[in-house]
Motif scaffolding. Structure first.
Motif, short mmCIF file in Angstrom:
data_model
loop_
_atom_site.label_atom_id
_atom_site.label_comp_id
_atom_site.label_asym_id
_atom_site.label_seq_id
_atom_site.Cartn_x
_atom_site.Cartn_y
_atom_site.Cartn_z
N GLU A 104 0.82 -1.22 0.00
CA GLU A 104 0.00 0.00 0.00
C GLU A 104 0.86 1.27 0.00
O GLU A 104 0.50 2.28 -0.62
CB GLU A 104 -0.95 -0.01 1.21
N ASN A 105 1.99 1.21 0.69
CA ASN A 105 2.91 2.36 0.68
C ASN A 105 3.38 2.66 -0.74
O ASN A 105 3.44 3.82 -1.15
CB ASN A 105 4.11 2.09 1.58
N VAL A 106 3.71 1.60 -1.48
CA VAL A 106 4.20 1.80 -2.85
C VAL A 106 3.06 2.21 -3.78
O VAL A 106 3.22 3.09 -4.63
CB VAL A 106 4.92 0.53 -3.36
N GLU A 107 1.88 1.58 -3.59
CA GLU A 107 0.72 1.93 -4.42
C GLU A 107 0.34 3.40 -4.29
O GLU A 107 0.02 4.06 -5.27
CB GLU A 107 -0.49 1.06 -4.04
N LEU A 108 0.41 3.88 -3.07
CA LEU A 108 0.07 5.28 -2.80
C LEU A 108 0.92 6.21 -3.66
O LEU A 108 0.43 7.18 -4.24
CB LEU A 108 0.29 5.57 -1.31
N ALA A 109 2.20 5.89 -3.76
CA ALA A 109 3.12 6.73 -4.55
C ALA A 109 2.88 6.56 -6.04
O ALA A 109 2.90 7.54 -6.79
CB ALA A 109 4.56 6.39 -4.20
N SER A 110 2.61 5.30 -6.46
CA SER A 110 2.50 5.08 -7.91
C SER A 110 1.21 5.66 -8.46
O SER A 110 1.10 5.94 -9.65
CB SER A 110 2.66 3.59 -8.25
N GLN A 111 0.22 5.86 -7.58
CA GLN A 111 -1.05 6.45 -8.04
C GLN A 111 -0.90 7.92 -8.41
O GLN A 111 -1.73 8.48 -9.12
CB GLN A 111 -2.11 6.34 -6.93
N ILE A 112 0.16 8.55 -7.92
CA ILE A 112 0.33 10.00 -8.13
C ILE A 112 0.72 10.33 -9.56
O ILE A 112 0.41 11.39 -10.06
CB ILE A 112 1.37 10.56 -7.13
N VAL A 113 1.40 9.40 -10.23
CA VAL A 113 1.82 9.69 -11.60
C VAL A 113 1.20 8.69 -12.58
O VAL A 113 0.92 7.54 -12.23
CB VAL A 113 3.36 9.65 -11.77
N ARG A 114 1.00 9.15 -13.81
CA ARG A 114 0.56 8.26 -14.87
C ARG A 114 1.72 7.37 -15.28
O ARG A 114 2.88 7.75 -15.11
CB ARG A 114 0.12 9.10 -16.08
N ASP A 115 1.44 6.22 -15.85
CA ASP A 115 2.48 5.42 -16.46
C ASP A 115 3.52 4.95 -15.43
O ASP A 115 4.70 4.85 -15.72
CB ASP A 115 3.17 6.24 -17.57
N SER A 116 3.04 4.69 -14.19
CA SER A 116 3.98 4.20 -13.17
C SER A 116 4.10 2.68 -13.28
O SER A 116 3.30 2.02 -13.94
CB SER A 116 3.48 4.58 -11.79
N LEU A 117 5.11 2.11 -12.62
CA LEU A 117 5.30 0.66 -12.61
C LEU A 117 4.33 0.05 -11.60
O LEU A 117 4.05 0.65 -10.57
CB LEU A 117 6.73 0.32 -12.21
N PRO A 118 3.80 -1.15 -11.86
CA PRO A 118 2.92 -1.80 -10.89
C PRO A 118 3.67 -2.06 -9.58
O PRO A 118 4.82 -2.54 -9.60
CB PRO A 118 2.55 -3.12 -11.56
N ALA A 119 3.02 -1.74 -8.45
CA ALA A 119 3.67 -1.86 -7.14
C ALA A 119 4.20 -3.28 -6.87
O ALA A 119 5.33 -3.42 -6.38
CB ALA A 119 2.71 -1.40 -6.04
N PRO A 120 3.43 -4.34 -7.17
CA PRO A 120 3.97 -5.69 -6.88
C PRO A 120 5.25 -5.98 -7.68
O PRO A 120 6.17 -6.61 -7.17
CB PRO A 120 2.84 -6.62 -7.33
N GLN A 121 5.29 -5.49 -8.91
CA GLN A 121 6.47 -5.74 -9.74
C GLN A 121 7.72 -5.07 -9.16
O GLN A 121 8.78 -5.69 -9.05
CB GLN A 121 6.22 -5.20 -11.15
N VAL A 122 7.55 -3.82 -8.75
CA VAL A 122 8.73 -3.10 -8.27
C VAL A 122 9.15 -3.64 -6.90
O VAL A 122 10.34 -3.72 -6.59
CB VAL A 122 8.50 -1.56 -8.33
N LEU A 123 8.20 -4.09 -6.08
CA LEU A 123 8.56 -4.70 -4.79
C LEU A 123 9.28 -6.03 -5.01
O LEU A 123 10.23 -6.35 -4.29
CB LEU A 123 7.31 -4.88 -3.92
N THR A 124 8.86 -6.78 -5.99
CA THR A 124 9.55 -8.03 -6.33
C THR A 124 10.97 -7.73 -6.79
O THR A 124 11.94 -8.40 -6.41
CB THR A 124 8.78 -8.79 -7.42
#
Ligand code: ADP
Ligand code: ADP
Length: 229
Positions: A104-124
């Motif tokens: 959720e911490n990563v999702e919160l940040a990725s929602q702010i910009v368009r064309d962000s990387l999916p949170a599960p992918q970047v955490l992996t």
């Protein structure tokens, strides 16, 4: 060619008797895709430099360019866009939201910009594929810093700014964090600027800039960059 250019940057906090000149005559360049380490004693002006580069603080005089855009000429709205789209930040104390999971911490940040990387992918990608449902308090310091890095990477910044990213970690964990930054920088062509007190870290940098008494004491390119194991 230069990706980052500082031209005679000066920063004065306050005015009159209480004025503090935190930076003066600060000039240097950093190339695209480089890992640059900023070193120097406490109070030298490192954080001020990083804050100006990240659009979190304005300068008193001089000019700052990122990729030929003049950051020092941006108005407030342009600076806000610049911070959001171009820059990723990583701090010493992670600054994670305690009641949100790593995911959720990563999702919160990725929602702010368009064309962000999916949170599960970047955490992996940062080695936390199995830990993403955990809350920050359930993670070690090194793991929390990995979440903070994943959060910064999710929006695909062209420049990652890190203020003492290993300052709260033991030496071995700190090295793992640097290896991760090195790996991500090489993979994405991302430029990384890191403030550190840890002189051992300068071996993994492409460029080292020494700050002393508010100005650039030296800047050198490392010929042989050590991969962090
Ligand atoms: P330096 O950049 O030389 O470490 P700072 O002004 O950043 O100096 O830090 C001054 C003090 O504040 C240090 O004791 C440091 O541990 C602490 N500090 C640094 N960053 C943070 C932070 N993000 N939150 C809380 N304390 C911090
Ligand atoms: P470093 O990160 O190398 O420790 P800083 O950039 O934090 O150095 O600080 C450089 C100088 O500017 C120090 O003398 C510090 O006290 C001063 N300074 C930093 N931030 C402020 C501020 N917001 N207001 C007044 N003085 C400041």
């Amino acid at each position: 060619e230069a990706f980052i250019r500082f031209e005679n940057v000066e920063k004065i906090y306050g005015s009159g008797e209480g004025a503090v000149r935190a930076l003066h005559d600060a000039s240097f360049t950093i190339g695209k895709g480089e890992i640059c380490v900023i070193v120097g004693p406490s109070g030298a002006g490192k954080t001020t430099l990083l804050n100006i580069l990240g659009g979190m603080d304005t300068l008193t005089s001089g000019r700052v360019f990122l990729n030929d855009r003049e950051v020092s000429a941006f108005d407030r709205r342009q600076l806000a866009d610049y911070r959001r789209r171009d820059i990723g930040f990583v701090f010493q104390f992670y600054n994670l939201i305690p009641n949100l999971t790593a995911l959720e911490n990563v999702e919160l940040a990725s929602q702010i910009v368009r064309d962000s990387l999916p949170a599960p992918q970047v955490l992996t990608d940062v080695g936390l594929g199995e830990r993403m449902r955990n809350f920050p308090a359930q993670l070690s310091g090194g793991e929390q810093q990995r979440v903070a890095i994943a959060r910064a990477l999710a929006k695909k910044p062209s420049l990652l700014l890190c203020d003492e990213p290993t300052g709260a970690l033991d030496y071995a964990t700190g090295k793992q964090i640097l290896a991760l930054l090195q790996d991500q920088s090489r993979k994405n062509g991302m430029t990384v600027v890191i403030i550190t007190h840890n002189s051992a870290l300068t071996a993994m940098a492409d460029r080292v800039i020494g700050i002393r008494n508010g100005t650039v004491a030296y800047a050198r390119l490392n010929e042989h960059v050590t991969p962090v194991e």
